[in-house]
Write an enzyme that holds these catalytic residues in place. Sequence first.
Site, short mmCIF file in Angstrom:
data_model
loop_
_atom_site.label_atom_id
_atom_site.label_comp_id
_atom_site.label_asym_id
_atom_site.label_seq_id
_atom_site.Cartn_x
_atom_site.Cartn_y
_atom_site.Cartn_z
N SER A 21 49.05 62.67 34.76
CA SER A 21 49.05 63.68 33.69
C SER A 21 49.63 65.02 34.15
O SER A 21 49.31 65.51 35.23
CB SER A 21 47.62 63.90 33.19
OG SER A 21 47.61 64.96 32.26
N LYS A 70 41.38 58.12 22.81
CA LYS A 70 41.67 58.93 21.61
C LYS A 70 40.96 58.46 20.35
O LYS A 70 40.62 59.26 19.49
CB LYS A 70 43.18 58.95 21.33
CG LYS A 70 43.96 59.82 22.28
CD LYS A 70 45.42 59.88 21.88
CE LYS A 70 46.22 60.64 22.92
NZ LYS A 70 47.60 60.87 22.54
N ASP A 107 48.82 66.03 18.51
CA ASP A 107 50.00 65.18 18.76
C ASP A 107 50.95 65.21 17.57
O ASP A 107 52.17 65.17 17.73
CB ASP A 107 49.57 63.72 18.99
CG ASP A 107 49.05 63.49 20.40
OD1 ASP A 107 49.38 64.28 21.29
OD2 ASP A 107 48.29 62.52 20.59
N LYS A 157 52.33 44.22 14.21
CA LYS A 157 51.87 45.58 14.47
C LYS A 157 52.68 46.59 13.64
O LYS A 157 52.14 47.57 13.11
CB LYS A 157 52.05 45.87 15.96
CG LYS A 157 51.08 46.87 16.51
CD LYS A 157 51.14 46.84 18.03
CE LYS A 157 50.51 48.10 18.58
NZ LYS A 157 50.70 48.23 20.02
P1 NAP Z 1 51.19 51.87 22.60
O1 NAP Z 1 50.05 52.08 21.65
O2 NAP Z 1 51.02 50.96 23.75
O3 NAP Z 1 52.46 51.38 21.72
C1 NAP Z 1 53.65 51.03 22.29
C2 NAP Z 1 54.65 50.51 21.24
O4 NAP Z 1 55.90 50.37 21.92
C3 NAP Z 1 54.33 49.16 20.63
O5 NAP Z 1 54.61 49.19 19.27
C4 NAP Z 1 55.27 48.19 21.37
O6 NAP Z 1 55.78 47.15 20.56
C5 NAP Z 1 56.43 49.07 21.72
N1 NAP Z 1 57.11 48.68 22.95
C6 NAP Z 1 56.59 48.64 24.20
N2 NAP Z 1 57.54 48.32 25.11
C7 NAP Z 1 58.68 48.13 24.41
C8 NAP Z 1 60.01 47.76 24.78
N3 NAP Z 1 60.36 47.54 26.07
N4 NAP Z 1 60.95 47.65 23.81
C9 NAP Z 1 60.61 47.89 22.51
N5 NAP Z 1 59.37 48.21 22.10
C10 NAP Z 1 58.42 48.35 23.03
O7 NAP Z 1 51.64 53.27 23.24
P2 NAP Z 1 51.53 54.77 22.63
O8 NAP Z 1 50.18 55.32 22.92
O9 NAP Z 1 51.99 54.76 21.22
O10 NAP Z 1 52.56 55.56 23.58
C11 NAP Z 1 53.92 55.20 23.60
C12 NAP Z 1 54.73 56.14 24.48
O11 NAP Z 1 54.72 57.45 23.98
C13 NAP Z 1 54.25 56.22 25.94
O12 NAP Z 1 55.37 56.12 26.77
C14 NAP Z 1 53.65 57.60 26.04
O13 NAP Z 1 53.77 58.14 27.35
C15 NAP Z 1 54.52 58.36 25.05
N6 NAP Z 1 53.85 59.59 24.55
C16 NAP Z 1 54.43 60.80 24.80
C17 NAP Z 1 53.85 61.95 24.35
C18 NAP Z 1 54.49 63.29 24.63
O14 NAP Z 1 53.81 64.31 24.54
N7 NAP Z 1 55.77 63.34 24.94
C19 NAP Z 1 52.65 61.90 23.61
C20 NAP Z 1 52.08 60.65 23.33
C21 NAP Z 1 52.70 59.49 23.82
P3 NAP Z 1 55.00 45.78 20.25
O15 NAP Z 1 54.09 46.10 19.09
O16 NAP Z 1 56.06 44.82 19.90
O17 NAP Z 1 54.27 45.41 21.51
#
Ligand code: NAP
Length: 271
Positions: A21, A70, A107, A157
């Site tokens: 983090s 969360k 967020d 999903k």
């Molecule tokens: P999550 O709940 O695990 O969801 C991930 C999603 O991405 C799922 O829909 C999954 O698809 C898809 N996915 C995973 N790997 C993939 C790939 N290689 N190709 C295509 N689709 C893929 O995760 P989350 O909590 O939403 O977070 C997602 C990302 O956002 C993380 O990298 C996190 O670090 C980032 N984030 C950044 C910030 C910021 O402040 N910049 C804030 C929050 C989150 P399926 O449904 O098909 O499995």
Amino acid sequence: MNTIDARTLLYCVFGSPVGHSKSPVMHNMLFAEYGMNAAYLAFEPEDVKSGIAAVRSLGIQGVSVTIPFKEKILAYLDEIDEQALRMGAVNTVVHHDSGSLKGYNTDCYGAVAPLRRFGIAGKRVGIIGAGGAARSAGFGMIREQGKVTVINRSSEKGKKLAAELDCSFLKLEDMDNREFDMLINTTPSGMYPNTEQSPVPDHVLRPGMVVMDMVYNPVETRLLRRARQRGCHTISGIEMFICQGAKQFELWTGIFPSVDKLRQAMMKETV
Ligand code: NAP
């Protein structure tokens, strides 16, 4: 360095894992910048119940909440802001002087704020992914009157989130024939160490399109590099990170910090 003494106020992040983090760097820098006697640490509580018990008994002033807490944390708070309740996710807890713990979600603000200057109302917005980050972006973009489509690898999903947001769904592999004004990657594709991955093929990136990646490690992902080379406007995940953090700092202290200063500080921390 902030000076730590018996009156130092404590803030923290709860997550698991939490070692990666960047929130401690950001908030400690802000406490020092504004001359506040406060410190921010990262904790990985056994579970959210014991984490919240510690907040109450130790008088921790504020908490950032990240994966996987969360959603679970809502049950342990005294009050929940209306928007966080609608989203079913809290990323910020404020410990009020009355002893009450109130949950917020910054967020959504973080996802929308970097895109506002391009105008969101009426734009065709493709949100890639269907997890918690996609839900935040989706809520925010719909509230700003963007025409949102959830684009996901798995239909189940993706359709579920689209139904929740009352918007359309597109399977990731069917993107070729659809045009978008804005694309937001909310999947971890492209994140270190998989830096040569991109969630979409290069040819869907059209000149003039606005492309935001929530991944911020690396700052310029392969998706953003290709988008820049193809004439798109690009926005790094760092922008979302600092905007959600700035809003969080405001909820705790009443001060909305300089986003430019935050950007400079965080760019030094992120390679
Ligand atoms: P999550 O709940 O695990 O969801 C991930 C999603 O991405 C799922 O829909 C999954 O698809 C898809 N996915 C995973 N790997 C993939 C790939 N290689 N190709 C295509 N689709 C893929 O995760 P989350 O909590 O939403 O977070 C997602 C990302 O956002 C993380 O990298 C996190 O670090 C980032 N984030 C950044 C910030 C910021 O402040 N910049 C804030 C929050 C989150 P399926 O449904 O098909 O499995």
